[in-house]
Design an enzyme around this catalytic site. Sequence first.
Site, PDB file in Angstrom:
ATOM      1  N   THR A  40      38.860 -52.159 -12.832  1.00  0.00           N
ATOM      2  CA  THR A  40      37.487 -51.088 -13.118  1.00  0.00           C
ATOM      3  C   THR A  40      37.262 -52.683 -11.106  1.00  0.00           C
ATOM      4  O   THR A  40      36.461 -51.729 -10.406  1.00  0.00           O
ATOM      5  CB  THR A  40      36.386 -52.119 -13.832  1.00  0.00           C
ATOM      6  OG1 THR A  40      37.135 -52.092 -15.403  1.00  0.00           O
ATOM      7  CG2 THR A  40      35.064 -52.111 -13.257  1.00  0.00           C
ATOM      8  N   HIS A  43      38.603 -50.907  -7.995  1.00  0.00           N
ATOM      9  CA  HIS A  43      37.608 -49.572  -7.906  1.00  0.00           C
ATOM     10  C   HIS A  43      35.810 -50.374  -8.187  1.00  0.00           C
ATOM     11  O   HIS A  43      35.758 -49.374  -6.779  1.00  0.00           O
ATOM     12  CB  HIS A  43      36.932 -48.526  -9.463  1.00  0.00           C
ATOM     13  CG  HIS A  43      38.300 -48.609 -10.389  1.00  0.00           C
ATOM     14  ND1 HIS A  43      39.478 -47.711  -9.540  1.00  0.00           N
ATOM     15  CD2 HIS A  43      38.578 -48.489 -11.423  1.00  0.00           C
ATOM     16  CE1 HIS A  43      39.838 -47.108 -10.394  1.00  0.00           C
ATOM     17  NE2 HIS A  43      39.760 -47.551 -11.619  1.00  0.00           N
TER      18      HIS A  43
END
Length: 342
Positions: A40, A43
């Site tokens: 995450t 990202h």
Amino acid sequence: MKALVKKQREPGLWLEDVPKPEVGKNDVLIKIKRTSVCGTDVHIYQWDDWSQKTIPVPMTIGHEFVGEVVAIGENVHDVQLGELVSGEGHVVCGRCRNCLAGRRHLCNSTSGVGVNRPGAFAEYLAIPVTNVWHCDPAIDMDILSCFDPLGNAVHTALSFDLLGEDVLITGAGPIGIMAAAVARHAGARHVVITDVNDYRLELAQKMGVSRAVNVRTTQLKDVMDSLGMKEGFDVGLEMSGNASAFQDMIQNMCHGGKIAVLGIQQPETFIDWNTIVFNGLTLKGIYGREMYETWYKMTAMIQSGLDISQVITHKFHYTDYEKAFELMASGHSGKIVLNWEE
Ligand code: NAD
Ligand code: ZN
């Protein structure tokens, strides 16, 4: 204090001086010792579509951490200064039906540390006391910093009975590899893990899987034959977010097989519903960790010999975060730990 901040709505991450967090009356202030880097975080670094829709800027990111308690709010009574703690990154409302029933991982108004509220890639982090996990100081700090993703692996893997079962894990990312170790620890017979990345398959092999399979070169059917498996996998753990991996899993389950889906799927992912119907498969979506049964189980399993140390392949000082993010994005790493001590 120093913090890794998503400062602008564009790719990158900035090492900034930001104010030390305020400690609310129900909060605990933690001096961060180690953090680990999650997919995450990559990202958010890369500023993909999900991040653009989700992350307000500026935002201190990061949610996988361990540190020491240095201050507590006036309502906090069961946390001591100097204690080694980690914490749950999902902050829940405590008042909805699921929260009140003790199913806090299913709260319908969850906010995320390092996603919707200031995160752990910083010298200090403040979280509600209800999010604090008291660590066993006998457990290595690098491992403790990975409790959040280990918790994803444990929550998914322990969704179904594994004892004596044949388990298929699609995706040998850090979470898939940890799930393989958990499945072994929980007494599975065969643990087969798939990926398309040989670096990660080699890492998975070190965790004692029965087979680490590159699906670009090897068919799952042949692997099952070589293991003497006639009827298919009993339990599937989808940890790739890849549509063809998911489809392959559905086709190779035994009748009555059970699948736990952690991997975040693309909206257009095809699902062969009639195989699910006619073969009586069960699908269960997994979000986060159970609060706090998952945390209890992961602690207990590590205390009883679960070894995930090999999944941590690199360690950097936090000021070298650029190298860490580049390496993580390349796929040539397992977990990467950032050290926040001098
Ligand atoms: P990761 O991206 O590091 O690992 C995914 C792996 O799947 C990679 O190694 C990739 O090479 C592999 N893969 C790609 N195509 C494949 C194929 N055809 N067959 C098999 N494997 C293939 O991710 P991670 O950090 O290990 O997390 C695993 C998944 O779980 C990700 O999809 C992540 O977004 C998701 N996740 C979900 C939650 C949740 O609460 N539901 C929490 C954390 C992570
Ligand atoms: Zn709630």
